[in-house]
Design a protein around this motif. Sequence first.
Motif, mmCIF file in Angstrom:
data_model
loop_
_atom_site.group_PDB
_atom_site.id
_atom_site.type_symbol
_atom_site.label_atom_id
_atom_site.label_comp_id
_atom_site.label_asym_id
_atom_site.label_seq_id
_atom_site.Cartn_x
_atom_site.Cartn_y
_atom_site.Cartn_z
ATOM 1 N N LEU A 149 -22.064 31.152 4.518
ATOM 2 C CA LEU A 149 -23.445 30.707 4.672
ATOM 3 C C LEU A 149 -24.295 31.767 5.368
ATOM 4 N N ALA A 150 -23.634 32.696 6.037
ATOM 5 C CA ALA A 150 -24.333 33.755 6.762
ATOM 6 C C ALA A 150 -23.465 35.000 6.779
ATOM 7 N N ASP A 237 -28.949 36.102 9.934
ATOM 8 C CA ASP A 237 -29.231 34.989 9.031
ATOM 9 C C ASP A 237 -29.362 33.673 9.788
ATOM 10 N N LEU A 238 -28.782 33.627 10.976
ATOM 11 C CA LEU A 238 -28.779 32.421 11.803
ATOM 12 C C LEU A 238 -28.900 32.823 13.261
ATOM 13 N N VAL A 239 -29.744 32.098 13.988
ATOM 14 C CA VAL A 239 -29.849 32.245 15.438
ATOM 15 C C VAL A 239 -29.408 30.926 16.062
ATOM 16 N N ILE A 240 -28.370 30.984 16.890
ATOM 17 C CA ILE A 240 -27.899 29.823 17.640
ATOM 18 C C ILE A 240 -28.339 29.995 19.089
ATOM 19 N N LEU A 270 -38.497 31.824 20.654
ATOM 20 C CA LEU A 270 -37.302 31.988 19.830
ATOM 21 C C LEU A 270 -37.548 31.553 18.390
ATOM 22 N N ARG A 271 -38.399 30.573 18.208
ATOM 23 C CA ARG A 271 -38.778 30.201 16.844
ATOM 24 C C ARG A 271 -39.471 31.381 16.160
ATOM 25 N N ASP A 272 -40.319 32.092 16.903
ATOM 26 C CA ASP A 272 -40.972 33.282 16.340
ATOM 27 C C ASP A 272 -39.954 34.372 16.029
ATOM 28 N N VAL A 273 -38.971 34.551 16.920
ATOM 29 C CA VAL A 273 -37.931 35.564 16.701
ATOM 30 C C VAL A 273 -37.152 35.256 15.428
ATOM 31 N N ALA A 274 -36.761 33.991 15.262
ATOM 32 C CA ALA A 274 -36.016 33.608 14.066
ATOM 33 C C ALA A 274 -36.879 33.770 12.818
#
Length: 334
Positions: A149-150, A237-240, A270-274
């Motif tokens: 998935l990533a 592809d994913l930020v946790i 962090l939403r902006d970073v993602a």
Amino acid sequence: MQFGYNEVCLDHDTGERHPETADRLRAIRRGLNKRHGVEYVDAPPASRAAVEAVHDEGYVGEFERFCADGGGNWDPDTVACGATWDAALASAGLSQWAATAALEGADGRKTPFAIGRPPGHHAVEEDAMGFCFFNNAAVAAQTALDDDLAERVAIFDWDVHHGNGTQDIFYDRGDVFYASAHEDGLYPGTGAADETGEGDGDGTTLNAPLAAGAGDADYAHVIEGALAPALDRFDPDLVIVSAGFDAHRHDPISRMRVSSEGYALMTDLLRDVADASDAALAFVLEGGYGLDTLSEGVAMVHETFDGRSPVAPDGEPDEATIDLVESLRTRFDL
């Protein structure tokens, strides 16, 4: 937001006077139930294979037997009971759900947040420590990679304590970027700025050890000045987000000064970073031991995704934080 939740996590009994109790989840639920747009999702527990993808098989078996024998003190801080095995698998499974749901398109008001316990970020490959048995964020990241998935996953840890377990598990890996902003010198004593990875993972660990008393402006400066450019280059592809809420100014076990509003601000950043990397975004609960501040912090994350705009922090980052971020930018050539 969607909140992954499993009643089994309440059965992990740490005894009287332990800060990591089932009341933490109950407090979060009470706070969220006063908000609009909250959705709860149950998820299956993690499989043994999923856990052993990041933990030593021998340790997993030893932990299972420890719980089957009734549990006790694994170490002076880390307590298990007979039900802890199932609770730990449930908590890891919720984190897997959060990562998978995000990668399958859950975003905006559907952004996933796993609110399981026990927490995970101190659990190393071969041992439990710091209230943690299975490293939930690591299990989630590895699942995303193993399920194709990533190709690259980033984990940002804003818990007041350094996530030594997550760092150690991925320290020599080039497909997982681990970053942490934490109180310098606090348990477990790891997370120095010069810990940057090794081998294939050289340059994929970023630590921002902040001085006691750091607040909203300091954390925002770390995210904007160091984390954002580092992840822009890593292109995950994913930020946790390993979301602990014990850096709150009223948390009983830290000396940091983050406000409830500060968690909304970090969430927004962090939403902006993602978004800049077109990455999925998922949250996984770590620490936070003041029940009111924990509940309010989680609610602020939810409200940010529900459309509330955070308030800019008062004041400027401390000079020590400015120097730290500048040194990180130099170290990582940002």
